[in-house]
Design an enzyme around this catalytic site. Structure first.
Site: not given
Length: 567
Positions: A119-121, A127
């Protein structure tokens, strides 16, 4: 069963002690005992290679690799009991000894069951790229792997309870706060998407050494450790959690506003134009989505810090910042203030079990909202609003030289770490100013962010002989990702040649950012790349700006990249 451990490999005192400790604990958990003398043992485990020790004659012997014994002591003990063979000293019977060595299992090739979450921003590039890197590496090792991605479209390839039950390791690569409750009781290792993508092998090596059983208590402990030893890292994660939840509102709202402007720059003011459609689009995009974005940002920053009790307080604090005109800076302060106030209250207020249910639904929201709300109204909003007004005024009236300088700085920041903290700082700056009605920094940020991947693709065309076939193929993929404003498309080139790629990207990105801001090109959508260029204020000039930056990067890198060495 009584087990004797012997080292046949040169080990430092510390490592030898640690290995003995983990095997002793694992043996005790299985009902076995590690003894100090070989003559007391039913089983001998040799770490490294087969020993030459007549005192072990007649004992059951198992040879284990040192790293495997340290990383998976329970498995080693079980295999030792199943696969140990009778030991004969080398001078007694070489054939027997050779047999013992051959029968020692190669644990490094044992099939492992790995589950992972990424998961990334933004929930887009890192991601899925880190998920692909994890899956490919695990499959090369012969492991069973399942990677769950938690992107902007939600979770995909969801890990089931059966997958969790069979897992030997839970590998979490996340730059934002994610729900991990379903992994309770499993060995877990946590890292960033960037490290999982760039240093996959090293991170898995660390994972098998450092994984710890995941519990709710572990979370609190890791958060406390994070605050005491490296708050900046924790702060970045909290802010990026807010950004990731705010982005869909900014994207939807910005595009709806831009579509409204296509009917005329002031068409939304007249409800009679096109049946009132421009006004309706402006009400949805500007009146609803943009009005909510800072509140949602602050709410999820607080959620990342204080979990669910912080969400409502953060939303309220963020909405107060919005209505006061404190902008994104007010939202950042509101989110952090709400999170830490609620976290403090949660720890400070201790109630009997019969009343504990009142804390999350009554006491924490009430006290937290009152404290944060009053602080925002009386102490935070007035000076922050003044600061934001001054910033907006300066951005709207800055001279050509200031515009070029700011654009160059933002453009360079976008190309420093390709989706890392510096990149995200520039991106958050541009995105946050959209809520304040300033759209030029966002255009500069996106133009610069598209430069590195497109530039690398151009370099592979200009200097084909300096790139391998795989790199030329990566250049094609990089070009497509660049058109979509996914800076991470350049990461394969960064990994192979970081200094030259980053330097050439910074130069091209700075030029693109400077030209974009110097021309006062505006963009209300914070993502989309080529697909949102029709919504910028000067589409053709914007395309030319991106092309100039990308070509400059491609030419510089094509020139400075060394030739391939003959092997």
């Amino acid at each position: 069963m009584k087990i004797f451990l012997t080292n046949t490999q040169q080990l430092g005192n510390a490592k030898a002690f640690l290995i003995k400790q983990v095997l002793t604990v694992a043996a005790k958990q299985q009902g076995d005992e590690v003894v100090a003398e070989a003559n007391q043992a039913d089983l001998v485990i040799a770490l490294g290679s087969t020993p030459n020790n007549s005192a072990l004659q007649g004992k059951k012997l198992f040879v284990a690799e040192v790293e495997n014994a340290f990383n998976a002591p329970e498995a080693i003990l079980k295999q030792a009991q199943l696969e140990a063979v009778e030991y004969q000293p080398e001078n007694s019977n070489g054939a027997e000894n050779k047999s013992a060595v051959q029968n020692a299992p190669d644990f490094s090739n044992q099939t492992k069951n790995i589950v992972a979450v990424t998961a990334c921003p933004t929930g887009v590039a890192h991601t899925f790229m880190s998920a692909e890197a994890i899956a490919e590496y695990a499959k090369k090792q012969g492991w069973n792997v399942k990677v769950e991605t938690r992107g902007q479209v939600g979770s995909s390839n969801i890990i089931s309870p059966e997958d969790v039950a069979n897992a030997d390791l839970v590998f979490i690569a996340a730059d934002i706060d994610v729900d991990l409750s379903k992994f309770e009781g499993k060995p877990m290792y946590r890292t960033s998407t960037g490290l999982a993508l760039k240093k996959t092998a090293q991170e898995f090596e660390k994972a098998f050494k450092e994984a710890k059983i995941y519990t709710g208590a572990n979370v609190a402990k890791s958060q406390a450790s994070e605050e005491s030893t490296g708050e900046r890292k924790g702060l970045y994660k909290h802010l990026m959690t807010g950004v990731s939840h705010m982005l869909p509102l900014v994207v939807a709202g910005g595009l709806l506003i831009a579509i409204s402007f296509m009917f005329g720059i002031e068409a939304f003011k007249d409800p009679n134009i096109a049946g009132g459609l421009p006004k309706a689009l402006m009400d949805i995009g500007g009146g609803a989505a943009f009005h909510l974005m800072i509140a949602v940002f602050a709410g999820y920053v607080a959620f990342s810090i204080a979990d669910r009790p912080g969400l409502a307080v953060g939303l309220i604090g963020g909405m107060l910042a919005t209505t006061a005109g404190a902008g994104i800076l007010g939202g950042i302060i509101a989110g952090l203030l709400a999170g830490y106030v609620v976290k403090f209250l949660n720890q400070a207020i201790q109630l009997p079990a019969s009343l504990s249910s009142l804390k999350p639904i009554l006491i924490l929201p009430l006290l937290g909202s009152a404290i944060v709300g009053l602080v925002m109204i009386y102490l935070i909003n007035p000076p922050v609003k003044g600061l934001m007004d001054a910033l907006v005024e300066w951005l709207n009236t800055m001279g050509q030289s200031n515009a070029l300088l700011l654009g160059a700085v933002l453009g360079a920041m976008m190309c420093v770490d390709m989706g890392g903290p510096v990149n995200k700082a520039a991106y958050t700056f541009g995105t946050g100013l959209i809520a304040s009605g300033v759209y030029t920094p966002m255009a500069a940020v996106m133009a610069a962010g598209m430069v590195p991947p497109i530039g690398m693709a151009i370099a592979t065309l200009l200097a084909r002989k300096k790139f391998t076939a795989n790199q030329r193929d990566a250049g094609k993929a990089s070009f497509v990702l660049g058109l979509c404003f996914i800076s991470e498309g350049a990461l394969p080139f960064v990994a192979a040649d970081p200094v030259r790629v980053i330097v050439s990207s910074i130069i091209g990105g700075a030029v693109a950012g400077a030209i974009s801001l110097g021309l006062s090109i505006g963009l209300q959508a914070p993502h989309g790349g080529l697909f949102v260029i029709p919504f910028v204020t000067q589409p053709l000039m914007y395309l030319a700006t991106i092309a100039i930056g990308a070509v400059l990067t491609g030419v510089i890198y094509a020139v400075i990249k060394p030739k391939l060495t003959e092997k």
